[in-house]
Write a protein that holds these residues in place. Structure first.
Motif, PDB file in Angstrom:
ATOM      1  N   VAL A  19     -18.757  -1.603  40.093  1.00 46.55           N
ATOM      2  CA  VAL A  19     -19.353  -2.136  41.394  1.00 46.55           C
ATOM      3  C   VAL A  19     -21.113  -1.655  41.669  1.00 46.55           C
ATOM      4  CG1 VAL A  19     -19.255  -2.225  43.845  1.00 46.55           C
ATOM      5  CG2 VAL A  19     -17.580  -3.292  42.267  1.00 46.55           C
ATOM      6  N   ARG A  20     -21.074   0.145  40.959  1.00 50.55           N
ATOM      7  CA  ARG A  20     -21.909   0.756  41.714  1.00 50.55           C
ATOM      8  C   ARG A  20     -22.896  -0.097  40.972  1.00 50.55           C
ATOM      9  NH1 ARG A  20     -20.381   5.360  44.353  1.00 50.55           N
ATOM     10  NH2 ARG A  20     -22.603   6.130  44.241  1.00 50.55           N
ATOM     11  N   GLY A  53     -30.218   5.999  44.951  1.00 51.84           N
ATOM     12  CA  GLY A  53     -29.418   5.595  44.179  1.00 51.84           C
ATOM     13  C   GLY A  53     -28.189   5.951  44.472  1.00 51.84           C
ATOM     14  N   LEU A  54     -28.765   5.605  46.101  1.00 53.59           N
ATOM     15  CA  LEU A  54     -26.681   6.050  47.450  1.00 53.59           C
ATOM     16  C   LEU A  54     -26.581   5.166  47.514  1.00 53.59           C
ATOM     17  CD1 LEU A  54     -25.299   8.278  48.034  1.00 53.59           C
ATOM     18  CD2 LEU A  54     -26.944   8.976  50.445  1.00 53.59           C
ATOM     19  N   PRO A  55     -25.509   4.113  47.638  1.00 51.49           N
ATOM     20  CA  PRO A  55     -24.801   3.406  48.465  1.00 51.49           C
ATOM     21  C   PRO A  55     -24.603   3.078  49.549  1.00 51.49           C
ATOM     22  CG  PRO A  55     -23.506   3.102  46.364  1.00 51.49           C
ATOM     23  CD  PRO A  55     -24.123   5.007  46.209  1.00 51.49           C
ATOM     24  N   VAL A  56     -24.720   2.574  50.241  1.00 51.84           N
ATOM     25  CA  VAL A  56     -24.818   1.749  51.692  1.00 51.84           C
ATOM     26  C   VAL A  56     -23.924   1.904  52.417  1.00 51.84           C
ATOM     27  CG1 VAL A  56     -26.120   1.368  54.221  1.00 51.84           C
ATOM     28  CG2 VAL A  56     -27.338   2.551  51.890  1.00 51.84           C
ATOM     29  N   ASP A  74     -14.212   2.716  48.894  1.00 53.94           N
ATOM     30  CA  ASP A  74     -12.689   2.894  48.035  1.00 53.94           C
ATOM     31  C   ASP A  74     -13.960   1.738  46.740  1.00 53.94           C
ATOM     32  OD1 ASP A  74     -11.428   4.527  48.671  1.00 53.94           O
ATOM     33  OD2 ASP A  74      -9.955   2.774  50.272  1.00 53.94           O
ATOM     34  N   LEU A  75     -14.226   0.495  46.933  1.00 51.49           N
ATOM     35  CA  LEU A  75     -14.629  -0.072  45.789  1.00 51.49           C
ATOM     36  C   LEU A  75     -16.231   0.415  45.556  1.00 51.49           C
ATOM     37  CD1 LEU A  75     -14.428  -3.697  47.699  1.00 51.49           C
ATOM     38  CD2 LEU A  75     -13.141  -3.286  46.301  1.00 51.49           C
TER      39      LEU A  75
END
Length: 357
Positions: A331-332, A284-287, A324-325
């Motif tokens: 967003v996440r 679940g870690l954004p890339v 930042d987004l």
């Protein structure tokens, strides 16, 4: 007699071996006898080792040269012709095939897929040959019409592979260790890296070999004042020393506790679009892709971004803006929903067990 599965891989970095190892573990749990072979070990005169060293040297010191090789041999809508390397590996594989013969073969590396497809096409391999494509952008070296079935990371790549090979291709879930799906950190990464209150920890991946322009990436993140770069230097001791001596972040060598590290991070900045990204998806870690290595790294980053699975930052300012987004819960959440569809697909081992008969 029980079923036998042969998995073909190559130690080019760590990603292909990681997929092969996890796949072997899953299939073996069902009572299947599994053998894993590195196809580069089948090339005579240790030429496979030379090929590995040459590839690593190009990524480290001459990425423009690898880009030229990639454009010349990997980029084409058609499957490639048989190469001397493929023929050498196929002959070596015939000599090394464990007996009794396997009931199915799975390739997790593109040259392995070439060799298995060639053997299958020429009648020297009776078992069905499956290819587990580990790139979101499946270049032509993955493709050989002799293989029976392709297992792809998403629908777009599956459609492309089917059209280009005339063989069945389907989407399967990422093959990652189960620890990535239930990872916890408990604040250990922040404590280890010395993160200040309000400072977000960002993992910067350089792969097992520690390649790419990650020093500049870390410097830009540190200069923002709100992101602490933790650089995953792999086995590159010189890179780790440069990061530490430059005081531009926290540097880590090769680690076996990647699930915990990812669980404690805010985001992953990646430059290869490989197995580390799949592991981040599972956690679940954004890339965010940034300054990808040439060739398959860049094309894979583009493909992931088109699918909405990651962001692709094009500049130092764009990288910080993208991070930042990701501070927005909305967003996440939207990103997590898109990535979740990857894991809703059929598991690769289920398809392989069906092929075993």
């Amino acid at each position: 007699m029980g079923k036998r599965l042969l998995i073909l891989t190559a130690a080019m970095g760590a990603g292909h071996d990681a997929v092969a190892g996890e796949l072997a573990r899953r299939v073996a749990r069902r009572g299947v006898e599994v053998c894993v072979l590195d196809v580069l070990e089948l090339v005579p005169l240790r030429l496979g080792h030379g090929l590995r060293r040459m590839y690593e040297a190009m990524l480290r010191g001459a990425p423009w040269l690898y880009e030229g090789v990639y454009q010349a041999f990997f980029v084409s809508p058609r499957p490639p012709p048989a190469s001397p390397l493929t023929a050498l590996i196929a002959r070596g594989l015939e000599r090394r095939l464990p007996g009794p013969p396997p009931d199915a073969v799975v390739s997790t590396f593109h040259v392995a897929a070439q060799a298995a497809g060639l053997m299958r096409l020429r009648g020297r391999l009776d078992a069905p040959s499956l290819v587990l494509v580990t790139d979101f952008a499946a270049h032509r070296m993955w493709l050989h019409p002799g293989n029976d079935r392709y297992l792809c990371p998403d629908e777009a790549s599956a459609r492309s592979v089917a059209e280009r090979t005339g063989r069945p291709a389907e989407r399967v879930a990422p093959v990652v260790r189960p620890g990535f799906l239930r990872a916890h950190d408990g604040g250990r990464l922040r404590a280890e890296a010395g993160a200040r209150p309000g400072e977000r920890v960002v993992l910067v991946s350089a792969g097992a070999w520690g390649v790419g322009r990650v020093t500049e990436t870390a410097r830009g993140l540190a200069a923002s004042g709100r992101y602490l770069p933790v650089v995953l230097c792999g086995r590159n001791g010189r890179l780790r020393a440069r990061i530490r001596e430059g005081g531009i972040g926290y540097a880590l060598g090769w680690r076996d506790d990647m699930p915990g590290l990812m669980a404690g991070a805010y985001a992953l900045v990646d430059n290869a679009a490989g197995q580390t990204c799949r592991e981040a998806f599972a956690c679940g870690l954004p890339v965010v892709s940034y300054r990808p290595i040439p060739g398959h790294g860049r094309d894979g980053a583009e493909a992931m971004a088109r699918a909405g699975l990651s962001a692709f930052a094009r500049s130092p300012a764009g990288l910080v803006e993208t991070l930042d987004l990701l501070g927005s819960e909305q967003v996440r959440k939207a990103w997590a929903q898109r990535v979740g569809t990857l894991f809703d697909a059929v598991r690769a081992e289920h398809v392989i067990r069906a092929a075993l008969g």
